[in-house]
Design a protein around this motif. Structure first.
Motif, PDB file in Angstrom:
ATOM      1  N   GLU A  72       0.573  -1.156   0.116  1.00 29.28           N
ATOM      2  CA  GLU A  72      -0.276  -0.288  -0.584  1.00 29.28           C
ATOM      3  C   GLU A  72       0.527   1.337  -0.649  1.00 29.28           C
ATOM      4  O   GLU A  72       1.940   0.967   0.760  1.00 29.28           O
ATOM      5  CB  GLU A  72      -0.919  -0.068   1.171  1.00 29.28           C
ATOM      6  N   PRO A  73       0.787   2.289  -0.531  1.00 27.15           N
ATOM      7  CA  PRO A  73       1.447   3.451  -0.770  1.00 27.15           C
ATOM      8  C   PRO A  73       0.685   3.907   0.380  1.00 27.15           C
ATOM      9  O   PRO A  73      -0.793   4.128   0.603  1.00 27.15           O
ATOM     10  CB  PRO A  73       0.470   4.413  -2.053  1.00 27.15           C
ATOM     11  N   ARG A  74       1.671   4.461   1.528  1.00 26.35           N
ATOM     12  CA  ARG A  74       0.742   5.320   2.827  1.00 26.35           C
ATOM     13  C   ARG A  74       1.509   7.134   3.325  1.00 26.35           C
ATOM     14  O   ARG A  74       1.391   7.364   3.927  1.00 26.35           O
ATOM     15  CB  ARG A  74       1.254   4.184   3.583  1.00 26.35           C
ATOM     16  N   GLY A  75       3.014   7.331   2.046  1.00 27.48           N
ATOM     17  CA  GLY A  75       2.830   9.373   2.239  1.00 27.48           C
ATOM     18  C   GLY A  75       4.227   9.028   3.586  1.00 27.48           C
ATOM     19  O   GLY A  75       3.765   9.139   3.956  1.00 27.48           O
TER      20      GLY A  75
ATOM     21  N   ASN B  13      12.892   6.780   5.665  1.00 33.91           N
ATOM     22  CA  ASN B  13      13.555   6.750   6.334  1.00 33.91           C
ATOM     23  C   ASN B  13      12.665   6.114   7.696  1.00 33.91           C
ATOM     24  O   ASN B  13      12.481   5.605   8.810  1.00 33.91           O
ATOM     25  CB  ASN B  13      14.343   7.712   6.673  1.00 33.91           C
ATOM     26  N   SER B  14      11.089   5.680   7.029  1.00 33.60           N
ATOM     27  CA  SER B  14      10.483   5.901   8.598  1.00 33.60           C
ATOM     28  C   SER B  14      10.858   4.571   8.896  1.00 33.60           C
ATOM     29  O   SER B  14      10.787   3.331   8.566  1.00 33.60           O
ATOM     30  CB  SER B  14       8.630   5.854   7.909  1.00 33.60           C
TER      31      SER B  14
ATOM     32  N   PHE C 117       4.862   3.504  -9.661  1.00 34.23           N
ATOM     33  CA  PHE C 117       4.059   4.567  -9.846  1.00 34.23           C
ATOM     34  C   PHE C 117       3.261   5.167  -8.697  1.00 34.23           C
ATOM     35  O   PHE C 117       3.047   6.208  -8.409  1.00 34.23           O
ATOM     36  CB  PHE C 117       3.041   3.738 -10.806  1.00 34.23           C
ATOM     37  N   THR C 118       3.031   4.176  -7.718  1.00 32.98           N
ATOM     38  CA  THR C 118       2.265   4.870  -6.610  1.00 32.98           C
ATOM     39  C   THR C 118       2.593   5.326  -5.597  1.00 32.98           C
ATOM     40  O   THR C 118       3.088   6.076  -4.590  1.00 32.98           O
ATOM     41  CB  THR C 118       1.267   3.120  -6.097  1.00 32.98           C
TER      42      THR C 118
ATOM     43  N   GLN D 223       7.399  11.553  -0.853  1.00 31.18           N
ATOM     44  CA  GLN D 223       6.321  11.767  -0.475  1.00 31.18           C
ATOM     45  C   GLN D 223       5.263  12.382  -1.645  1.00 31.18           C
ATOM     46  O   GLN D 223       4.828  12.979  -1.453  1.00 31.18           O
ATOM     47  CB  GLN D 223       6.458  12.813   0.886  1.00 31.18           C
ATOM     48  N   ALA D 224       6.428  12.797  -2.834  1.00 33.42           N
ATOM     49  CA  ALA D 224       6.139  13.298  -3.765  1.00 33.42           C
ATOM     50  C   ALA D 224       5.558  12.460  -4.903  1.00 33.42           C
ATOM     51  O   ALA D 224       4.918  12.560  -6.205  1.00 33.42           O
ATOM     52  CB  ALA D 224       6.072  14.183  -4.489  1.00 33.42           C
ATOM     53  N   SER D 225       4.469  11.309  -4.652  1.00 27.78           N
ATOM     54  CA  SER D 225       4.537  10.111  -5.467  1.00 27.78           C
ATOM     55  C   SER D 225       3.397  10.691  -6.383  1.00 27.78           C
ATOM     56  O   SER D 225       2.834  10.133  -7.340  1.00 27.78           O
ATOM     57  CB  SER D 225       4.605   8.524  -5.000  1.00 27.78           C
ATOM     58  N   GLY D 226       2.045  11.108  -5.485  1.00 29.25           N
ATOM     59  CA  GLY D 226       0.674  11.463  -6.173  1.00 29.25           C
ATOM     60  C   GLY D 226       0.828  11.905  -7.166  1.00 29.25           C
ATOM     61  O   GLY D 226       1.068  12.241  -8.017  1.00 29.25           O
ATOM     62  N   GLN D 227       2.137  13.348  -6.752  1.00 30.19           N
ATOM     63  CA  GLN D 227       1.628  14.247  -7.300  1.00 30.19           C
ATOM     64  C   GLN D 227       2.893  14.240  -8.595  1.00 30.19           C
ATOM     65  O   GLN D 227       2.156  14.504  -9.718  1.00 30.19           O
ATOM     66  CB  GLN D 227       2.841  15.910  -6.585  1.00 30.19           C
TER      67      GLN D 227
ATOM     68  N   ALA E 225       2.695  11.481 -10.393  1.00 29.63           N
ATOM     69  CA  ALA E 225       1.797  10.436 -11.030  1.00 29.63           C
ATOM     70  C   ALA E 225       1.125  11.132 -12.088  1.00 29.63           C
ATOM     71  O   ALA E 225       0.418  11.522 -12.772  1.00 29.63           O
ATOM     72  CB  ALA E 225       1.481   9.414  -9.972  1.00 29.63           C
ATOM     73  N   LEU E 226       0.576  12.656 -11.287  1.00 33.98           N
ATOM     74  CA  LEU E 226      -0.614  14.036 -12.156  1.00 33.98           C
ATOM     75  C   LEU E 226       0.156  14.393 -13.065  1.00 33.98           C
ATOM     76  O   LEU E 226      -0.004  14.743 -14.049  1.00 33.98           O
ATOM     77  CB  LEU E 226      -1.336  14.486 -10.648  1.00 33.98           C
TER      78      LEU E 226
END
Lengths: 302, 302, 302, 302
Positions: C83-86, C90-91, C230-231, C236-240, C242-243
């Motif tokens: 799951e993509p979770r943002g 390094n979390s 892709f996801t 943390q900019a994966s969504g942006q 992708a668009l």
């Protein structure tokens, strides 16, 4: 006390974030006040002890006491948690992370809204009348009232949001005007440092009236309120404050702080410049000095 | 397709969590439906393709398209995030963790409420009229309407709470009846699998009407909606679904799923038994089989 | 392509955060590079295509492919989420929040460490030898090696911490030198843009060697890797991303990006100035321009 | 006290989760013990006061005192937080959420590891020798030692992970054997209820030796330790325990609890059946009864 007060007044006037959130006295130089009331009712005040301010979050400690007296500990803690968790006062997440969707404790907004909703009363008017009556009795001052203008003009959206989210989780029931409106009014209740220190002194006196000795709040309720003030009363700086000042206290964003030295005295301060946690800069500083000078901390050797 | 449908119908009737959330057909044995519409408009349906269901969260994909067309990408993403974050659909925390208090993306409730609030319209009535008109045009079916009873009876507290919390953060403005009411109505819009598959086919056709070729949605908006469906369309199972099915899809708790195979076809399924993530068990399973059989996944070799 | 490259070079040299993390070419003015490789092997490069850089996080996409081939999808996803979770790359929290303590996906450090630990090999030396061999085969370049100095000097504490916390949860077993050491070496593997674009082209070719057509990676594995790129491939900019860009991509903090246009071409960029999310500023910008110019986005009409 | 003890023994033997984590006495029926030591050194014990157990997390309160004495309050709280946050004892997330990556408080594992690392000593051997010496002095018992077998066999992965993550954030420096090894040894220190109650009595006596009156711990350090025990000493049930028992206490998963009634007495209990929060079921119950009977709570009227 005089010397401590003078130092703090000087500091306060240099405070970088002097806000005057709801404080009705227009003279900025006179906004700082402090008052101590002993168990014998003896009152010692410094600076402007007559400036009036709304209770804001400080009211949470008082409605907590009334709700516990009304519904009892068992029923109360079925709906509201008792754990300090460092949640921001306005956290909505604090509802979701809790067990069964209940707010983590009665000192964050969500928990305080649920607390007020539990107070007995047929409707919102009656519920708030009982709150105001309770506050007047504790302060021994029948002229205390809420600031109508402030109540009218306050931005209610965040707390309204918390109310509906909790209602969706079944934490509370009922209409906004019956259950939420009294909460907005209680935060607008106005008084001065003398009033607030007298209320604190009743807690310091384990719930008994200073003059008559009559039990206004049960001892168990007093213990519960003081415990929660100690662990969560100063927003996200509660842990630091417990170490540095060590008195069960509750602050409000109007810049007031109510502090209790059990068996000794009640204290109250007002000073509108707030630190990053939302606590009065001058208030925390003077209470720290008085706690050290008079050995008022819970774990101080007396 | 027939064989796949028969298998799934058998499975569906053994589903442990058969709910019939808002599905109007009373005959439980006939609740499962699937439909595929090609870019030429050719329609292939299986099982009960006439059962009607409310769109619920599936409507979020459609209002997202309309809002993007109304206000443009730049304005839209100033108020709503674009990151998949695995937030629960009903998360209030997802508002607080976001940058500047904005909801993490338009597919969670908070984001979808803010999306609908951006759609042009003088008031709530006009705003919803434009939404309904848009949906009818996409489905090429003017008889589509919302279920008034369902709208009236729905528990609105959670979304009302999210609305007021966002308004307190300045994410949206305006009155509940103008900005939030249209959201409740849009989730109650009813249609059947044929309608929903036709809408999906318009997206598969990059926004052009299947008959006239007229651009009903701009290509850029279609790309944005498909991207967000792919990364966040299936609640907290979006990542797993992207790997197993691989089509941009949006599900609703009525048990419907809308799936798009760009350049190929639109698909829709209804099956009320839901898995733990809130997605239709039978729907996911049949879409997975069809995706494998027909190579419909985004990253399938064609 | 030339014009686009020139524009970007000009921009790059004004980049506010030009770091040269592990990039071996000392001439700062020549650090920017871009390369595209078609499915026929035809190569088109711009600027300095010979500058060498370590793969860093970009290696995660390659070891993901190898681990999936080694242990199969079912076994793999028993230990690592999808799951993509943002989560930050390094979390450590991302281990705890996951179901059963597993990392949320293979693109964050914790997930990538667990991925490498699953790759077949008797010990750390053999495990890394297989990784290096796999990378050389994909790039069709036997001279590729890891940067020994960088490997020696790297600060290993954070990833060592993640390793032991995951071992305590049973996500992985075995000794640090067998399971973690290969991870540090893989991130130090050095190549240039031509090599990386060739690897991307193998993914674009659904896993088949560009010359021989031999299946180097199975189609299913390619689909899985592309979906996760892709996801979750761009931090943390994966969504942006992708668009805005729309190609499955993976970036590394050395400033490299590997991007795949399935059925079309593989691309690679290097440009050490990073944005707040840790992605190459120039790289993202040039890939966005090329994606628009050549219609390379996953949901672009072709 | 006898009667209370008998009731609890009966309850204990029906405990659903009787574990014997590291408790060396093999006779299960004799595992329960309780002891109270007055400021005059008078000792009152019930049940099996001779059963030996490892301190586990209870040691955190003791090393906190030593570290504060060694480095001073200011230096100490530059590296470790002071806020109760409800983090799980083993939380890695609690490092990341804290300000500047510091652990939220010294009572969770991460904070306790950083605490021990601050204690003076040339190396791990010297550091632990000072800890053991300190514990022996407080208990007035030179025969106290750590359980070598338990130390050897303990699963060290989680705490090793926390150590390296904190080292990567610069919260602590130095080698595992110098800084982390003493932590594992301190948790394996064995004693019985009489020893632990004597230590508690020193805290109740504001840091002074019961016989000689010598200040073994400074008053300020005692206040700090008691405050943190009160707000965070009982894992995620600290808030509930503060309300129900009201004494600053620290528990360990061996089933021991150390409780302090300042100015009154020190108490210790052992009872291996744990509740969901990891606290001894019988221990919490008997301390609650004694607190009520003898008015031992911090906010009780005395």
């Amino acid at each position: 006390m005089e010397q401590v007060v003078e130092e703090e007044k000087a500091i306060e006037h240099q405070g970088e974030r002097v806000t005057t959130f709801g404080v009705s006295d227009s003279n900025e130089h006179e906004l700082f006040g402090v008052c101590a009331v002993g168990l014998d009712g003896k009152t010692c005040c410094g600076s402007n002890d007559r400036v009036r301010f709304p209770l804001e979050s400080t009211s949470k400690a008082l409605t907590l006491a009334l709700a516990l007296e009304d519904v009892g500990h068992d029923e109360f803690f079925r709906h509201i948690g008792q754990e300090p968790r460092g949640d921001a006062f306005n956290s909505a997440a604090a509802i979701e992370e809790g067990i069964h969707g209940i707010p983590s404790n009665p000192m964050i907004n969500a928990g305080a809204i649920a607390t007020t909703a539990m107070i007995h009363g047929q409707n919102g008017t009656e519920r708030f009348a009982r709150i105001l009556d309770f506050v007047r009795r504790l302060a021994d001052n029948d002229s205390i009232d809420y600031n109508h203008t402030m109540y009218e003009e306050e931005d209610k959206d965040l707390n309204r949001g918390l109310f509906y989210i909790m209602r969706s989780h079944g934490v509370l029931q009922g209409r906004e005007e019956d259950k939420l409106t009294p909460y907005f009014k209680q935060t607008s209740i106005e008084m001065n440092c003398v009033d607030l220190a007298r209320i604190a002194a009743v807690f310091a006196n384990y719930g008994r009236d200073l003059k008559s000795g009559k039990q206004l709040i049960s001892e168990r309720t007093v213990q519960t309120v003081l415990t929660l003030m100690f662990t969560t009363g100063m927003y996200q700086a509660s842990g630091q404050y417990a170490l540095e000042v060590g008195m069960p206290s509750k602050s409000g964003i109007s810049g007031c702080i109510m502090a209790v030295a059990p068996g000794r005295m009640g204290l109250a301060t007002i000073g509108p410049a707030l630190d990053d946690s939302g606590n009065s800069i001058a208030g925390v500083r003077i209470l720290k000095k008085l706690a050290q000078r008079w050995q008022l901390g819970v774990f101080s050797r007396t």
